[in-house]
Write a protein that holds these residues in place. Structure first.
Motif, PDB file in Angstrom:
ATOM      1  N   ASP A  24       0.905  -1.536   0.005  1.00 14.04           N
ATOM      2  CA  ASP A  24       0.011  -0.161  -0.340  1.00 14.04           C
ATOM      3  C   ASP A  24       1.249   1.097   0.020  1.00 14.04           C
ATOM      4  O   ASP A  24      -0.044   1.962  -0.544  1.00 14.04           O
ATOM      5  CB  ASP A  24      -1.015   0.162   1.505  1.00 14.04           C
ATOM      6  N   ARG A  25       2.046   1.149   0.197  1.00 13.57           N
ATOM      7  CA  ARG A  25       3.052   2.200   0.909  1.00 13.57           C
ATOM      8  C   ARG A  25       4.203   2.376   1.060  1.00 13.57           C
ATOM      9  O   ARG A  25       4.690   0.989   1.098  1.00 13.57           O
ATOM     10  CB  ARG A  25       2.532   2.934   2.430  1.00 13.57           C
ATOM     11  N   ALA A  42       7.234   2.560  -7.716  1.00 16.12           N
ATOM     12  CA  ALA A  42       5.795   2.843  -6.578  1.00 16.12           C
ATOM     13  C   ALA A  42       4.915   2.291  -8.229  1.00 16.12           C
ATOM     14  O   ALA A  42       3.775   0.997  -6.587  1.00 16.12           O
ATOM     15  CB  ALA A  42       5.239   4.705  -6.986  1.00 16.12           C
ATOM     16  N   ALA A  47       1.903   0.232  -5.405  1.00 14.66           N
ATOM     17  CA  ALA A  47       1.807   1.410  -4.157  1.00 14.66           C
ATOM     18  C   ALA A  47       1.323   2.687  -4.436  1.00 14.66           C
ATOM     19  O   ALA A  47       1.187   3.744  -5.600  1.00 14.66           O
ATOM     20  CB  ALA A  47       3.693   1.805  -3.403  1.00 14.66           C
ATOM     21  N   GLY A  48      -0.293   3.224  -4.089  1.00 13.86           N
ATOM     22  CA  GLY A  48      -0.192   4.522  -4.249  1.00 13.86           C
ATOM     23  C   GLY A  48      -0.347   4.769  -3.362  1.00 13.86           C
ATOM     24  O   GLY A  48      -0.280   6.885  -3.924  1.00 13.86           O
ATOM     25  N   ASP A  49       0.646   4.454  -2.397  1.00 14.08           N
ATOM     26  CA  ASP A  49       1.367   6.026  -1.640  1.00 14.08           C
ATOM     27  C   ASP A  49       2.776   5.787  -1.101  1.00 14.08           C
ATOM     28  O   ASP A  49       3.359   4.802  -1.053  1.00 14.08           O
ATOM     29  CB  ASP A  49       0.903   6.379   0.144  1.00 14.08           C
ATOM     30  N   ALA A  50       3.036   7.269  -1.960  1.00  8.42           N
ATOM     31  CA  ALA A  50       4.703   7.188  -2.509  1.00  8.42           C
ATOM     32  C   ALA A  50       5.900   8.004  -1.399  1.00  8.42           C
ATOM     33  O   ALA A  50       5.523   9.061  -1.870  1.00  8.42           O
ATOM     34  CB  ALA A  50       5.526   6.898  -3.355  1.00  8.42           C
ATOM     35  N   ALA A  51       6.543   7.965  -0.439  1.00 17.08           N
ATOM     36  CA  ALA A  51       7.766   8.882  -0.858  1.00 17.08           C
ATOM     37  C   ALA A  51       9.172   8.416  -0.823  1.00 17.08           C
ATOM     38  O   ALA A  51       9.465   7.461  -0.646  1.00 17.08           O
ATOM     39  CB  ALA A  51       7.621   9.120   1.432  1.00 17.08           C
ATOM     40  N   LEU A  73       8.546  12.798   6.486  1.00 23.03           N
ATOM     41  CA  LEU A  73       7.223  11.599   6.822  1.00 23.03           C
ATOM     42  C   LEU A  73       6.169  11.399   7.582  1.00 23.03           C
ATOM     43  O   LEU A  73       4.637  11.257   7.504  1.00 23.03           O
ATOM     44  CB  LEU A  73       7.680   9.861   7.190  1.00 23.03           C
TER      45      LEU A  73
END
Length: 189
Positions: A24-25, A42, A47-51, A73
Motif C-alpha cells: 500500500d505504501r 511505486a 503503491a498508491g502512497d509513495a514517499a 514523513l
C-alpha cells in the motif's frame, strides 16, 4: 532487477514487481530525483502512497538524516528507541535468522560482513574484506540484490572461498542477525 525502474520495459514483463510484491505504501531513497524512476518503482509494487526521501540532507541542514526523514514523513520521532540503542526484534525474526544461519553452517552470534553497496565508488575493496574475514572467526558475508545484479559471479565465489555467503536475506532476518551479531563490517550503503 532494480535497473528495471530505469527502462521502458512493460512492468508485467519485468522481474522487479514479482520480487517486490504488492504494498500500500512505499518509502524509498532509491531513484531520488528521477521522477520517472520514482513513479515506476511505486507502480512496480502497486503503491498508491509513495514517499521518496533524500539520501543527503539539504545544504544548511544541521540535524541527523533520520530527523529530516521523520519530518518529511510526518513522523518527528522516527529514530525513537534508536537513540537509546534499543530496537525491539521479534522472536519470530530471531528464529528465522538463526535457521537461515544454521543452513549456512554459521553459529549465532556471528560477524556479519557486507562488502557491497549501491555504488562501487563507496566500497572498500573486496580484497580488504577478504583479508579481514580471513582473520576473524565465525564470519558470514552478506550479499544483497545489488551485488547479485552487478557483480561478476567470480567475485561472489571468491567470498565463498573464505566464508559462507548469505545471498539476499530477508530484511527481518538480517535485522535480527545484525541485532545479535558480534560485529558488523560494511560500507556506507
Amino acid at each position: 532487477p532494480m535497473h528495471e525502474v530505469f527502462t521502458d520495459t512493460p512492468l508485467d514483463a519485468c522481474e522487479l514487481p514479482k520480487r517486490l510484491g504488492t504494498h500500500d505504501r512505499l518509502i524509498s531513497c532509491f531513484g531520488e530525483g528521477d521522477h520517472g524512476a520514482e513513479l515506476r518503482l511505486a507502480a512496480a509494487c502497486g503503491a498508491g502512497d509513495a514517499a521518496f526521501l533524500p539520501t543527503r540532507p539539504p545544504e544548511g541542514f544541521d540535524g541527523h538524516l533520520l530527523d529530516l526523514w521523520g519530518d518529511l514523513l510526518g513522523m518527528p520521532d522516527l529514530r525513537g528507541d534508536a537513540r537509546s540503542g534499543v530496537w525491539d526484534i521479534p522472536d519470530s525474526w530471531r528464529q528465522a535468522a538463526s535457521g537461515a544461519l544454521r543452513a549456512l553452517r554459521v553459529e549465532s552470534p556471528c560477524v556479519l560482513v557486507h562488502p557491497g553497496s549501491g555504488g562501487e565508488e563507496k566500497c572498500w575493496g573486496v580484497e580488504n574484506f577478504l583479508a579481514l574475514a580471513g582473520e576473524l572467526d565465525n564470519v558470514v558475508f552478506v550479499v544483497g540484490p545489488v551485488e547479485m545484479d552487478r557483480w561478476p559471479a567470480e567475485r561472489t565465489e571468491r567470498l565463498r572461498a573464505v566464508a559462507p555467503v548469505w545471498v539476499c536475506p530477508e530484511l527481518t532476518s538480517l535485522a535480527a542477525s545484525a541485532a545479535g551479531a558480534v560485529a558488523f563490517v560494511g560500507n556506507d550503503s
